[in-house]
Design a protein around this motif. Structure first.
Motif, PDB file in Angstrom:
ATOM      1  N   ILE A   1      -5.510 -16.647 -10.275  1.00  0.00           N
ATOM      2  CA  ILE A   1      -5.491 -15.932 -11.551  1.00  0.00           C
ATOM      3  C   ILE A   1      -6.848 -15.290 -11.770  1.00  0.00           C
ATOM      4  O   ILE A   1      -7.882 -15.876 -11.441  1.00  0.00           O
ATOM      5  N   SER A   2      -6.842 -14.076 -12.322  1.00  0.00           N
ATOM      6  CA  SER A   2      -8.088 -13.371 -12.595  1.00  0.00           C
ATOM      7  C   SER A   2      -8.333 -13.349 -14.089  1.00  0.00           C
ATOM      8  O   SER A   2      -7.394 -13.522 -14.872  1.00  0.00           O
TER       9      SER A   2
ATOM     10  N   TYR B   1     -11.444 -12.996 -17.608  1.00  0.00           N
ATOM     11  CA  TYR B   1     -12.688 -12.608 -18.263  1.00  0.00           C
ATOM     12  C   TYR B   1     -13.389 -13.783 -18.941  1.00  0.00           C
ATOM     13  O   TYR B   1     -12.742 -14.592 -19.597  1.00  0.00           O
TER      14      TYR B   1
ATOM     15  N   ARG C   1     -18.089 -10.699 -10.725  1.00  0.00           N
ATOM     16  CA  ARG C   1     -18.926  -9.540 -11.067  1.00  0.00           C
ATOM     17  C   ARG C   1     -19.084  -9.464 -12.580  1.00  0.00           C
ATOM     18  O   ARG C   1     -18.362 -10.124 -13.322  1.00  0.00           O
TER      19      ARG C   1
ATOM     20  N   GLU D   1     -14.437  -2.071 -19.769  1.00  0.00           N
ATOM     21  CA  GLU D   1     -13.739  -3.346 -19.917  1.00  0.00           C
ATOM     22  C   GLU D   1     -14.148  -4.014 -21.213  1.00  0.00           C
ATOM     23  O   GLU D   1     -13.327  -4.629 -21.903  1.00  0.00           O
TER      24      GLU D   1
ATOM     25  N   LEU E   1     -12.344  -3.570 -24.512  1.00  0.00           N
ATOM     26  CA  LEU E   1     -11.172  -4.383 -24.816  1.00  0.00           C
ATOM     27  C   LEU E   1     -11.503  -5.521 -25.766  1.00  0.00           C
ATOM     28  O   LEU E   1     -10.617  -6.085 -26.402  1.00  0.00           O
TER      29      LEU E   1
ATOM     30  N   PHE F   1     -16.128 -11.023 -14.693  1.00  0.00           N
ATOM     31  CA  PHE F   1     -14.753 -10.959 -14.208  1.00  0.00           C
ATOM     32  C   PHE F   1     -14.726 -11.729 -12.896  1.00  0.00           C
ATOM     33  O   PHE F   1     -15.629 -11.581 -12.080  1.00  0.00           O
TER      34      PHE F   1
ATOM     35  N   THR G   1     -11.813 -13.994  -9.975  1.00  0.00           N
ATOM     36  CA  THR G   1     -10.503 -14.566  -9.660  1.00  0.00           C
ATOM     37  C   THR G   1     -10.710 -16.040  -9.358  1.00  0.00           C
ATOM     38  O   THR G   1     -11.575 -16.403  -8.555  1.00  0.00           O
TER      39      THR G   1
ATOM     40  N   LYS H   1      -1.678 -11.441 -18.341  1.00  0.00           N
ATOM     41  CA  LYS H   1      -1.838 -11.817 -16.940  1.00  0.00           C
ATOM     42  C   LYS H   1      -3.237 -12.328 -16.608  1.00  0.00           C
ATOM     43  O   LYS H   1      -3.484 -12.726 -15.467  1.00  0.00           O
ATOM     44  N   HIS H   2      -4.155 -12.255 -17.567  1.00  0.00           N
ATOM     45  CA  HIS H   2      -5.534 -12.667 -17.315  1.00  0.00           C
ATOM     46  C   HIS H   2      -5.928 -13.800 -18.243  1.00  0.00           C
ATOM     47  O   HIS H   2      -5.476 -13.860 -19.385  1.00  0.00           O
TER      48      HIS H   2
END
Lengths: 438, 364
Positions: free
Chosen positions: A158-159, A161, A181, A187, A190, A199, A201, A277-278
């Motif tokens: 899963i990726s 923030y 990163r 970004e 948001l 960010f 994974t 999804k994040h």
């Protein structure tokens, strides 16, 4: 020779088998068998005949005496430690008998309530040991990722923030996760109110699937489960347990007081929001870890949280905490307002300044027994579990080795002083020994 | 019937035409209710708010359009016949528009959500930086550690983009149309001229249907078969750079693809293809072997060397019908739909100006 209630002058548990061992060796040609004991205090396991004799000697029958290891606790720590121990020792120590004792099993453990995201705290406070255990856990799980059974384990990539209100140093785990990163300005658009972030994974390991998976593996290997509350270490030893592995999490204090172990209460709302999804984890450097809103999508439900209350033992859901979580998460991700609320849960993170992972000898002399502690994993139990399981297994290895040496020493000492008949009825020798006798 | 095409002239700032008192509001019909038809009708309504009546006509609606088969990923296709800067502009407008929706409380209803993942390559030469890399979020090469998940691939790109789930997005567009006063009718149009009495301007968004409707031989299908499966633990997209194998996680299902069969008009699912797609996707993501509830869909990508975005005038015996074409988006419909809708709306504005010009001339 040999029955347990034969009259022996010394009541040691180890007396009979080792004494027999010595007697048989005296009766046999020790050179061809290359056993090494009793003079070397060690039986060379490489020799098949030697191990046959060794096994045959440990009991008065062909059955070796069991080495009973009891794991207390069936959360992620208890079950993974049990599996790691079994993996490591079942071939080396054939008489190993592993047992799991707990009053709560999945889905009622603390582990079951957690979202299951692999992510350590922001700083390891110089505790490199814990960083290493985190890394070992991540890499262990990565190894399962490309197998179809990852799904049964509740394991997936899963990726997401991590958000901050000011720049912060990179975390100790930046090179453990994948693709770490900083966030780009676009970004950050948001997330109004947050000016800096990461960010990456990582992995999800949902205990609602992982604990049953571990349980099945253990049961397949013949590990026994006991559904009951253990009141004391002594209770275990009086039942013949040789080593206790203490994985009792937040309630470790009930077995042995530990003021360093405190609850860090959390509450979560689980919603249906499959468009998310994040993971999104915000941080407020003043309030501390997990007291700022977070959103973690699971395989079925999305977990909303942001409660971390030191010293609060209450496992009941709080309406005030619900409101706080809901409002803050909806502000973070407005689209959540349309999400259906499915569940609410509270749990107590077993918080401690550092994980307690160490041996302790209980009692004295011949009644000395060993406890290996593995508790106090706070809000990062899933993240660190496999590294700790391996470290616990290593400690157990030391214990087992010492026990073996001890039993040689004590038996040899006993044999040298005790009197026993110089010849035993032949019929009572084990079959393997008879086969090798003249 | 005479027809001639008018090349589009895109002005930077075209204010909406003001209806002159003598002229009744122009009647606009948009034909086609896939992504292009719905988004074009919406843009026309937004750009020309009070000066025309808009009706949407289509034989098929969601969930039976080509758009419903597609995963709806914002990963552009390159049109050989269109300058790159134009394609980039279309993509940028589309991405910006959808990004704003994904960030609002309408995101879940509209079916728009962010998704991160990887595009992977077996040949390093294929792994060039695409023209759209600075429009998607966080575009960068994959690290060696990330590539370990894909042992048969040597290079890759990681980024975050948007996905438009259909039917939700199409249904949301329909809802917005109705809120803007657009009439929606089910009707099969066999010849654009049949609309000349009821409408002044027709916007042709019929996709692959244009082959039949206007006889465009440059338009051809590229057949795509996909699987939609239940695998909610898949949170990242994976796309093989060859464009043939991909895994796109949506709200309620994961789209597994696919095929690119030129000139195939077959709309029936092929079982051998289903197995092949499944195997290819499982080799990239082995946990998919546990996927449930597999549904097979087929769509015909309306392919063309460039999108046909132009005006045309149909006339017969003194009667005229102004046409704006907006079709031929191939694999790239979702990626550029808002940009081409914008351009089509401009063309409609030009048509309205022409009509008003004619009507004032007629007065003299």
């Amino acid at each position: 020779m040999g029955t347990r209630d034969s009259t022996s002058q010394v009541q040691s548990r180890d007396f009979d088998p080792i004494a027999q061992h010595r007697v048989r060796l005296q009766a046999l040609d020790t050179q061809t068998l290359d056993c090494g004991a009793p003079n070397k205090l060690r039986c060379t396991r490489g020799s098949v005949e030697a191990s046959k004799i060794h096994r045959g000697c440990l009991e008065n029958s062909a059955e070796p005496r069991a080495m009973r290891i009891a794991v207390i606790g069936a959360g992620v720590i208890g079950l993974s430690t049990a599996l790691c121990i079994h993996d490591r020792f079942h071939a080396l120590v054939p008489q190993l008998q592993l047992e799991v004792y707990a009053d709560r099993f999945t889905p009622h453990t603390t582990s079951d309530g957690a979202a299951g995201l692999w992510q350590p705290y922001l700083s390891d406070h110089g505790n490199l040991q814990e960083t290493l255990w985190n890394k070992e856990t991540f890499e262990h799980l990565l190894g399962y990722l490309n197998l179809p059974e990852a799904k049964e384990m509740g394991l997936f990539l899963i990726s997401g923030y991590n958000l901050f209100k000011q720049p912060v140093p990179d975390p100790s785990w930046k090179n453990i996760v994948l693709g770490f990163r900083n966030l780009t300005p676009k970004e950050l658009e948001l997330f109004p109110g947050y000016s800096y972030g990461w960010f990456n994974t990582a992995l999800m390991l949902e205990c609602r699937s992982y604990l049953p998976w571990l349980t099945n593996r253990l049961a397949q290997r013949g590990v026994k489960f006991f559904h009951r509350k253990v009141e004391s270490f002594e209770e275990m030893f009086s039942q013949g347990i040789d080593v206790v592995i203490n994985c009792t999490g937040i309630r470790a204090g009930e077995l042995q007081p530990d003021p360093a172990l405190q609850p860090a209460r959390g509450q979560v709302i689980k919603v249906l929001a499959p468009w998310v999804k994040h993971f999104i984890i915000t941080h407020d450097m003043e309030s501390g870890i997990y007291s700022s809103p977070y959103i973690i999508p699971g395989s079925e439900l999305t977990v909303l949280g942001g409660i971390y209350q030191q010293g609060n033992w209450n496992e009941e859901n709080s309406a005030q905490d619900h409101k706080s979580i809901w409002e803050r998460c909806c502000r973070l991700l407005p689209t959540l307002q349309k999400a259906e609320i499915v569940q609410e849960w509270s749990g107590l993170r077993p918080a401690r300044p550092s994980v307690r992972l160490e041996r302790e000898s209980i009692g004295h002399g011949r009644l000395r027994t060993e406890v290996i502690h593995n508790y106090g994993h706070g809000g990062f139990g899933i993240t660190i579990h496999w590294g700790c399981a391996m470290a616990t297994a290593r400690l157990l290895g030391n214990v087992l080795q010492e026990k073996q040496s001890q039993s040689r020493l004590s038996a040899a000492a006993i044999c040298q002083t005790a009197e026993f008949p110089p010849s035993w009825p032949r019929a009572t020798y084990p079959k393997e020994v008879l086969e090798n006798m003249d | 019937m005479r027809s001639y095409e008018v090349l589009p002239v895109r002005t930077l700032c075209l204010s909406p035409p003001v209806p002159t008192p003598q002229m009744a509001a122009p009647r606009v019909a948009v034909v086609g209710a896939g992504l292009i038809g719905l988004s074009t009708a919406l843009r026309i309504a937004e750009v020309n708010p009070s000066c025309c009546s808009i009706t949407l006509l289509s034989e098929q609606f969601s969930p039976n359009t080509t758009s419903d088969v597609a995963a709806g990923m914002l990963i552009p296709h390159t049109y050989p016949g269109t300058p790159i800067h134009v394609q980039k502009q279309w993509f940028k407008e589309t991405f910006t528009y959808l990004f704003a929706i994904s960030n609002s409380d309408e995101a879940s209803e509209a079916g728009i959500h962010l998704v991160s993942g990887w595009q992977i390559f077996k040949n390093p030469s294929e792994a060039e930086v695409p023209f759209w890399s600075d429009i998607v979020l966080g575009f960068r090469p994959m690290s060696a550690a990330e590539l370990q998940k894909f042992p048969q691939h040597s290079h890759g790109q990681a980024f975050t983009t948007l996905k438009c789930d259909c039917p939700p997005y199409l249904l949301w567009l329909e809802k917005r149309l109705k809120a803007n006063g657009v009439q929606i009718h089910t009707r099969k149009v066999t010849d654009l001229w049949e609309l000349h009495r009821e409408y002044d301007i027709v916007v042709n968004c019929v996709g692959i249907g244009a082959r039949q409707l206007v006889g465009d031989q440059q338009l051809f299908p590229i057949r795509g078969q996909v699987l939609k499966v239940h695998a909610p633990w898949v949170k990242n997209f994976i796309r093989d750079g060859d464009g043939l194998t991909y895994i796109y996680p949506g709200i309620d299902s994961v789209t597994l693809g696919g095929t690119r069969e030129k000139e195939s008009w077959c709309l029936s699912p092929d079982p051998g293809t289903t197995k092949d797609i499944f195997d290819r996707c499982c080799s990239l993501e082995p946990s998919l072997q546990r996927a449930q509830d597999i549904r097979v869909k087929v769509g015909l990508r309306p392919s063309r060397s460039c999108v046909r975005l132009q005006r045309e005038v149909l006339s017969q015996g003194g009667a005229k019908l102004l046409v704006v074409h907006n079709y031929g988006h191939g694999s790239g419909g979702f990626s550029v739909h808002r940009g081409t809708a914008e351009e089509a709306a401009h063309l409609v504005g030009e048509c309205i100006a022409v009509l008003q010009g004619s009507s004032s001339k007629a007065k003299l």
